[in-house]
Design a protein around this motif. Sequence first.
Motif, PDB file in Angstrom:
ATOM      1  N   ALA A 191       0.828  -1.209   0.000  1.00 65.59           N
ATOM      2  CA  ALA A 191       0.000   0.000   0.000  1.00 65.59           C
ATOM      3  C   ALA A 191       0.865   1.263   0.000  1.00 65.59           C
ATOM      4  O   ALA A 191       0.554   2.248  -0.665  1.00 65.59           O
ATOM      5  N   ALA A 192       1.986   1.208   0.753  1.00 64.39           N
ATOM      6  CA  ALA A 192       2.871   2.384   0.837  1.00 64.39           C
ATOM      7  C   ALA A 192       3.428   2.720  -0.546  1.00 64.39           C
ATOM      8  O   ALA A 192       3.445   3.887  -0.967  1.00 64.39           O
ATOM      9  N   LEU A 193       3.857   1.686  -1.275  1.00 64.02           N
ATOM     10  CA  LEU A 193       4.395   1.940  -2.622  1.00 64.02           C
ATOM     11  C   LEU A 193       3.285   2.292  -3.612  1.00 64.02           C
ATOM     12  O   LEU A 193       3.512   3.058  -4.550  1.00 64.02           O
ATOM     13  N   ASP A 194       2.092   1.742  -3.410  1.00 59.81           N
ATOM     14  CA  ASP A 194       0.983   2.116  -4.303  1.00 59.81           C
ATOM     15  C   ASP A 194       0.780   3.636  -4.258  1.00 59.81           C
ATOM     16  O   ASP A 194       0.621   4.286  -5.299  1.00 59.81           O
ATOM     17  N   LEU A 195       0.796   4.183  -3.045  1.00 54.62           N
ATOM     18  CA  LEU A 195       0.602   5.634  -2.910  1.00 54.62           C
ATOM     19  C   LEU A 195       1.789   6.411  -3.495  1.00 54.62           C
ATOM     20  O   LEU A 195       1.611   7.423  -4.175  1.00 54.62           O
ATOM     21  N   ALA A 196       3.004   5.908  -3.249  1.00 57.28           N
ATOM     22  CA  ALA A 196       4.196   6.577  -3.802  1.00 57.28           C
ATOM     23  C   ALA A 196       4.159   6.539  -5.332  1.00 57.28           C
ATOM     24  O   ALA A 196       4.585   7.493  -6.002  1.00 57.28           O
ATOM     25  N   TYR A 197       3.647   5.460  -5.897  1.00 62.26           N
ATOM     26  CA  TYR A 197       3.577   5.340  -7.360  1.00 62.26           C
ATOM     27  C   TYR A 197       2.518   6.275  -7.961  1.00 62.26           C
ATOM     28  O   TYR A 197       2.671   6.722  -9.100  1.00 62.26           O
ATOM     29  N   VAL A 198       1.466   6.552  -7.203  1.00 64.24           N
ATOM     30  CA  VAL A 198       0.516   7.571  -7.686  1.00 64.24           C
ATOM     31  C   VAL A 198       1.237   8.925  -7.707  1.00 64.24           C
ATOM     32  O   VAL A 198       1.137   9.688  -8.667  1.00 64.24           O
ATOM     33  N   ALA A 199       2.015   9.185  -6.645  1.00 63.83           N
ATOM     34  CA  ALA A 199       2.777  10.443  -6.583  1.00 63.83           C
ATOM     35  C   ALA A 199       3.722  10.561  -7.775  1.00 63.83           C
ATOM     36  O   ALA A 199       3.926  11.651  -8.326  1.00 63.83           O
ATOM     37  N   ALA A 200       4.300   9.447  -8.179  1.00 64.95           N
ATOM     38  CA  ALA A 200       5.293   9.464  -9.268  1.00 64.95           C
ATOM     39  C   ALA A 200       4.636   9.429 -10.655  1.00 64.95           C
ATOM     40  O   ALA A 200       5.335   9.414 -11.672  1.00 64.95           O
ATOM     41  N   GLY A 201       3.317   9.387 -10.687  1.00 65.53           N
ATOM     42  CA  GLY A 201       2.614   9.357 -11.980  1.00 65.53           C
ATOM     43  C   GLY A 201       2.664   7.996 -12.659  1.00 65.53           C
ATOM     44  O   GLY A 201       2.301   7.866 -13.829  1.00 65.53           O
ATOM     45  N   ARG A 202       3.087   6.970 -11.925  1.00 68.98           N
ATOM     46  CA  ARG A 202       3.156   5.616 -12.511  1.00 68.98           C
ATOM     47  C   ARG A 202       1.767   4.989 -12.549  1.00 68.98           C
ATOM     48  O   ARG A 202       1.421   4.293 -13.491  1.00 68.98           O
ATOM     49  N   TYR A 203       1.020   5.170 -11.475  1.00 68.89           N
ATOM     50  CA  TYR A 203      -0.401   4.835 -11.471  1.00 68.89           C
ATOM     51  C   TYR A 203      -1.163   6.158 -11.554  1.00 68.89           C
ATOM     52  O   TYR A 203      -0.714   7.175 -11.022  1.00 68.89           O
ATOM     53  N   ASP A 204      -2.345   6.088 -12.132  1.00 66.15           N
ATOM     54  CA  ASP A 204      -3.183   7.295 -12.182  1.00 66.15           C
ATOM     55  C   ASP A 204      -4.040   7.415 -10.926  1.00 66.15           C
ATOM     56  O   ASP A 204      -4.505   8.511 -10.598  1.00 66.15           O
ATOM     57  N   GLY A 205      -4.247   6.295 -10.248  1.00 66.46           N
ATOM     58  CA  GLY A 205      -5.029   6.333  -9.010  1.00 66.46           C
ATOM     59  C   GLY A 205      -4.895   5.026  -8.248  1.00 66.46           C
ATOM     60  O   GLY A 205      -4.358   4.036  -8.769  1.00 66.46           O
ATOM     61  N   TYR A 206      -5.403   5.034  -7.028  1.00 70.30           N
ATOM     62  CA  TYR A 206      -5.294   3.865  -6.137  1.00 70.30           C
ATOM     63  C   TYR A 206      -6.447   3.893  -5.155  1.00 70.30           C
ATOM     64  O   TYR A 206      -6.861   4.962  -4.720  1.00 70.30           O
ATOM     65  N   TRP A 207      -6.973   2.726  -4.822  1.00 77.14           N
ATOM     66  CA  TRP A 207      -7.975   2.654  -3.748  1.00 77.14           C
ATOM     67  C   TRP A 207      -7.816   1.334  -3.000  1.00 77.14           C
ATOM     68  O   TRP A 207      -7.356   0.342  -3.565  1.00 77.14           O
ATOM     69  N   GLU A 208      -8.161   1.346  -1.739  1.00 74.45           N
ATOM     70  CA  GLU A 208      -8.137   0.115  -0.947  1.00 74.45           C
ATOM     71  C   GLU A 208      -8.873   0.369   0.364  1.00 74.45           C
ATOM     72  O   GLU A 208      -8.906   1.487   0.867  1.00 74.45           O
ATOM     73  N   ARG A 209      -9.447  -0.693   0.906  1.00 74.05           N
ATOM     74  CA  ARG A 209     -10.153  -0.584   2.198  1.00 74.05           C
ATOM     75  C   ARG A 209      -9.412  -1.392   3.267  1.00 74.05           C
ATOM     76  O   ARG A 209      -8.563  -2.200   2.957  1.00 74.05           O
ATOM     77  N   GLU A 210      -9.799  -1.157   4.511  1.00 74.58           N
ATOM     78  CA  GLU A 210      -9.308  -1.925   5.670  1.00 74.58           C
ATOM     79  C   GLU A 210      -7.790  -1.895   5.815  1.00 74.58           C
ATOM     80  O   GLU A 210      -7.149  -2.936   5.975  1.00 74.58           O
ATOM     81  N   LEU A 211      -7.230  -0.726   5.695  1.00 83.73           N
ATOM     82  CA  LEU A 211      -5.784  -0.589   5.916  1.00 83.73           C
ATOM     83  C   LEU A 211      -5.551  -0.003   7.310  1.00 83.73           C
ATOM     84  O   LEU A 211      -6.479   0.471   7.960  1.00 83.73           O
ATOM     85  N   ASN A 212      -4.304  -0.052   7.737  1.00 86.21           N
ATOM     86  CA  ASN A 212      -3.944   0.548   9.023  1.00 86.21           C
ATOM     87  C   ASN A 212      -3.210   1.859   8.783  1.00 86.21           C
ATOM     88  O   ASN A 212      -2.624   2.068   7.712  1.00 86.21           O
ATOM     89  N   LEU A 213      -3.219   2.687   9.835  1.00 89.33           N
ATOM     90  CA  LEU A 213      -2.550   3.989   9.719  1.00 89.33           C
ATOM     91  C   LEU A 213      -1.090   3.838   9.294  1.00 89.33           C
ATOM     92  O   LEU A 213      -0.588   4.604   8.464  1.00 89.33           O
ATOM     93  N   HIS A 214      -0.404   2.814   9.845  1.00 93.50           N
ATOM     94  CA  HIS A 214       1.018   2.665   9.508  1.00 93.50           C
ATOM     95  C   HIS A 214       1.243   2.273   8.040  1.00 93.50           C
ATOM     96  O   HIS A 214       2.326   2.468   7.504  1.00 93.50           O
ATOM     97  N   ASP A 215       0.222   1.706   7.379  1.00 94.88           N
ATOM     98  CA  ASP A 215       0.362   1.368   5.954  1.00 94.88           C
ATOM     99  C   ASP A 215       0.364   2.629   5.084  1.00 94.88           C
ATOM    100  O   ASP A 215       1.021   2.663   4.036  1.00 94.88           O
ATOM    101  N   ILE A 216      -0.422   3.621   5.487  1.00 92.90           N
ATOM    102  CA  ILE A 216      -0.725   4.711   4.537  1.00 92.90           C
ATOM    103  C   ILE A 216      -0.287   6.113   4.969  1.00 92.90           C
ATOM    104  O   ILE A 216      -0.317   7.035   4.149  1.00 92.90           O
TER     105      ILE A 216
END
Length: 263
Positions: A191-216
Amino acid sequence: MQGSANLNIMIKAARRAGRSLVKDFREVENLQTSMKAAGDFVSKADIAAEEILKEELLEARPNYGWLGEETGTIEGKDPTRRWIVDPLDGTTNFLHGLPHWAISIALEHKGEIVAGLVFDAAKDEMFYAEKGSGAWLNDTQRLRVSNRSRLIESVFATGLPFAAKKTLPATLKDLGNLLPVCAGVRRFGSAALDLAYVAAGRYDGYWERELNLHDIAAGYLIAKEAGALVEGVREGQDPLESGSILCANNDIFNSFAKALRNA
Ligand code: IPD
Ligand code: CA
Ligand code: CA
């Protein structure tokens, strides 16, 4: 980017824990014949990485509080600041010898994330951001979200629920709605890299449920500082409080959110 003293402390801690994890990652491949041995080894590697991070971060800032996935919470003398740490995000990948996992460190001040770092040690990619100073990759590269504005050209990331997670029906429904109208959905397992990859423009978006604060917590700030819109999967939900997150570049956000929310 010229970071603050706190950011430099985070970078130093992540580099040291990263060296320990990379060393252990090379070992994991030799243990694949026994699932139990590999599992025990990875959980030791995980805990060892958190111990390194704790030592570095709390030695440098002894008054700050602590929230770590493996070692729990410590109330700091300074109740307004705490480190939020996931020493190994993408454990399943690590266990399977897949080089896609990261260290995630966030700094919270008065309930707000003010610094975030996500370090992919296997690829030597360090993503970080400080509130108001933009998001960066490896000191030199300023991060910017993609500018795709059509769903049909966009690639999204998500997490697929496993084992006891209750979100399988919702996730399958999401996929049913999104897959026919976009260019693809990826499940890379961090999840941490999914968000970083949105920042880098590699993914256009990301979604997920039931994560913990330390993941995101860290990835949330990195994505925001790179220009992403970040909300909960349900409208009005706070992603950091709920662990349900939806983020995308500005241009695609509304149609992406509509595809998932109005279904
Ligand atoms: C997991 C990863 C994964 C997500 C899971 C998390 P872990 O964290 O972020 O992408 O789908 O829900 O638990 O267990 O590898 O630290
Ligand atoms: Ca995690
Ligand atoms: Ca973890």
